[in-house]
Design a protein around this motif. Structure first.
Motif: not given
Length: 275
Positions: A57, A18, A238, A179
């Protein structure tokens, strides 16, 4: 592939999936340095452990993905992922061929690095800061941008974020939509690799991905451990990325890509890394 190899590659996947630095490119580099990049199972593994990253996610944005009243959110994701599904299917063989080229990765890292260094200056006046404001056409355009990531080293995250910023999204919203878009994109790629794609672990003998996984306990163990590691590391990556992005923008990721690209070129030209 040993368990140690699986853990190393999974850490690389979780860290880079990511971030706008190309997870595929980094996994190719890692597996090449580990001496396992030619193995058919390694190629399957590098796609299959995206399941762990996908779940990261979904967990972090659980409320968003389970708010079924906002049906347009799912329509936008479906529209945005369609270009990648079509082009990925049509050019599957060509993409697979490029995945074996460290030189392609090095060049892509370099070019993408210079783009990221200047990307914040290029899009100074964003107008959209809420997902609900992303129109259907804008979602499709972002999805088209994402297709650039079929070239190893470009980065799915980088291409979709740049596409979002080009469509007037704030950089934080562009990152978040990237994402969201990763979930159907990576789920489709993983499903295709496990269920539909033929793999030749033995010359002349084709197996579906799930058959290759089930062919040995070592493969299954690597798959399970890899996905768990990728999930945990992606969760942390993330959270780091959003915080870092708010403070510093994209330029440091650009500098990193340039350095990584130069190092990979040197390794390639000196024969340490071979195609």
């Amino acid at each position: 592939m040993s368990i140690i190899d699986a853990i190393i590659v999974a850490i690389v996947e979780g860290l880079t999936e990511f971030l706008p630095v190309s997870s595929t490119g980094h996994m190719i580099i890692a597996s090449t340095l580990l001496g396992i990049h030619k193995e058919e199972f390694t190629k399957l593994f590098e796609v299959a452990i995206q399941l762990g990253a996908i779940m990261a996610v979904v967990v972090l944005y659980w409320k968003k993905f389970t708010d079924f009243k906002s049906w347009m959110f799912y329509v936008k994701l479906a529209a945005a992922v369609l270009p990648a599904l079509v082009l990925g299917y049509l050019f599957s063989d060509q993409v697979d061929a490029m995945l074996e080229s460290p030189l392609t990765v090095a060049i892509s890292l370099l070019v993408g690095g210079f783009v990221l260094v200047f990307i914040d200056r290029a899009f100074k006046r964003p107008e959209i800061n809420r997902e609900e404001e992303i129109s259907f056409p804008k979602a499709i355009v972002i999805g088209i941008w994402q297709c650039l990531a079929m070239i190893p080293g470009v980065s799915r995250s980088a291409s979709s974020i740049i596409g979002g910023m080009q469509q007037k999204l704030t950089r934080n919203l562009a990152a978040e939509f990237s994402f969201f878009l990763a979930v159907p994109t990576m789920a489709a790629a993983t499903g295709y690799s496990l269920v539909l794609k033929d793999w030749e672990s033995t010359p002349g003998v084709a197996q579906k991905g799930y058959e290759l996984l089930l062919s040995s306990s070592e493969n299954m163990t690597a798959f399970i451990v890899g996905n768990i590691v990728a999930f945990v590391v992606a969760l942390l990556a993330i959270k780091f990325f959003i915080g870092f992005l708010q403070k510093h923008g994209f330029k440091w990721f650009g500098y990193y890509r340039i350095i990584a690209g130069v190092l990979l070129l040197v390794l390639f030209l000196t024969g340490i890394v071979k195609s």
